[in-house]
Design an enzyme around this catalytic site. Structure first.
Site, short mmCIF file in Angstrom:
data_model
loop_
_atom_site.label_atom_id
_atom_site.label_comp_id
_atom_site.label_asym_id
_atom_site.label_seq_id
_atom_site.Cartn_x
_atom_site.Cartn_y
_atom_site.Cartn_z
N CYS A 83 6.45 -0.70 -4.02
CA CYS A 83 5.98 -0.36 -2.68
C CYS A 83 5.21 -1.54 -2.08
CB CYS A 83 5.10 0.89 -2.71
SG CYS A 83 4.49 1.39 -1.08
N CYS A 110 2.20 -0.50 0.01
CA CYS A 110 1.04 -0.11 -0.80
C CYS A 110 0.31 -1.32 -1.38
CB CYS A 110 1.46 0.80 -1.95
SG CYS A 110 2.49 2.21 -1.49
N ASP A 111 1.07 -2.29 -1.87
CA ASP A 111 0.48 -3.35 -2.70
C ASP A 111 0.59 -4.76 -2.14
OD1 ASP A 111 -0.13 -1.39 -4.60
OD2 ASP A 111 1.84 -1.55 -5.53
#
Length: 311
Positions: free
Chosen positions: A136, A139-140
């Protein structure tokens, strides 16, 4: 003794399922939440979350899920460990069977079973999840500012991940096993024209390299020549798709060609009255913790209104 019938049962304990539990619990519906195969969902393997509202310093995935679980428990939510192995949506109340043989009857069902990222299946990939391996970018990606990363995949998801990562990384390399991408032409052109992105075509990942603490590189194999090469990097993003956990409902609910449960445009209602779906099992677009939580709220409100109508 006649078996008790639940007002509502929620399958799944990710952000969608636990948010649904909080709302149905506050509505005094005394929900039963079934954990499933991965209690806490995908966030249990997410080391740090910085984009969930209310946590300005960030929060670890397992810690966030523990807080949501405690909050749901505060409102008289019951939890059942295990998996639902059978579901009969043709009868009322709905009938569920757990892997321990226990049978559960419920008037309303909220499906929040999520989706699993598809992985390459390498032992090193599993060993470095959360330590440089991710599925992701949204997300990261922030953690890779001014670092070099690889994206594995050739569809629109991989193109989107690569383009997003250019906002942070100094260099993004896309690895694809074929000569041409499977993505839409416009997405492919955007990637090919981006000066921060380089391509490794006709290559597959042989191994993800690391020092035991974090990712340090990647080993690639040319599918035409068999040549093995190694390159240094700081992160590897796997973008080969997601698999929604909806197999149990095939033939009972409307499911799209990609395996996602179809819901009405203005609600979380499925093709069966009294059955609602929320989170990644029905969301193929956003796939974020906060959007999953939002649809969990929607499913709870939809279930509450449905139960009021049948009483």
């Amino acid at each position: 003794m006649e078996q008790a019938i639940r007002d509502v049962v929620i399958m799944g304990t990710g952000p969608a399922g636990l948010t649904a539990a909080i709302y149905t619990g506050r509505a005094n519906l005394k929900p039963l939440v079934i954990d499933g195969s991965q209690p806490g969902g995908q966030l249990m393997i997410t080391s740090e979350i910085e984009n969930f509202p209310g946590f300005p310093e960030g929060i670890r995935g397992p810690e966030l899920m523990d807080k949501l679980r405690q909050q749901a428990g505060r409102f008289n939510t019951d939890f059942a460990f295990g998996n639902v192995t059978e579901a009969d949506l043709s009868r009322r109340p709905f009938q569920l069977r757990l892997d321990d043989g226990k049978e559960i009857l419920t008037n309303a069902l909220i499906i929040a079973t999520g989706a699993n990222a598809r992985w390459l299946g390498l032992p090193s990939e599993r060993a470095y999840r959360g330590k440089g391996v991710s599925a992701c970018a949204t997300c990261d990606g922030f953690f890779y500012r001014d670092l070099e990363v690889f994206v594995v995949g050739g569809g629109d998801t991989a193109m989107e991940e690569a383009l997003f990562l250019t906002k942070f990384a100094s260099k993004v390399t896309v690895v694809h096993r074929r000569e041409e991408f499977r993505s839409s032409k416009i997405m492919s052109l955007r990637v090919e024209k981006n000066p921060k992105i380089s391509l490794e075509l006709n290559k597959v990942v042989e191994e993800i390299l690391g020092d035991g603490q974090k990712v340090t590189g990647i080993r690639l194999k040319d599918v035409k020549t068999g040549e093995i090469t190694e390159q240094s990097c700081d992160g590897v993003f796997i973008a080969i798709g997601h698999a929604p956990n909806a197999e149990l409902f095939e033939g009972q609910l409307d499911i799209d060609e990609y395996g996602y449960i179809e819901t009405a445009k203005t609600s979380t209602a499925t093709s069966v009255d009294g059955v609602f779906a929320c989170g990644d099992v029905q969301d193929y677009t956003y796939r974020q913790a906060i959007t999953a939580a939002g649809t969990g709220c929607m499913a709870a409100l939809d279930a509450e209104r449905y139960l009021e109508c049948i009483r």
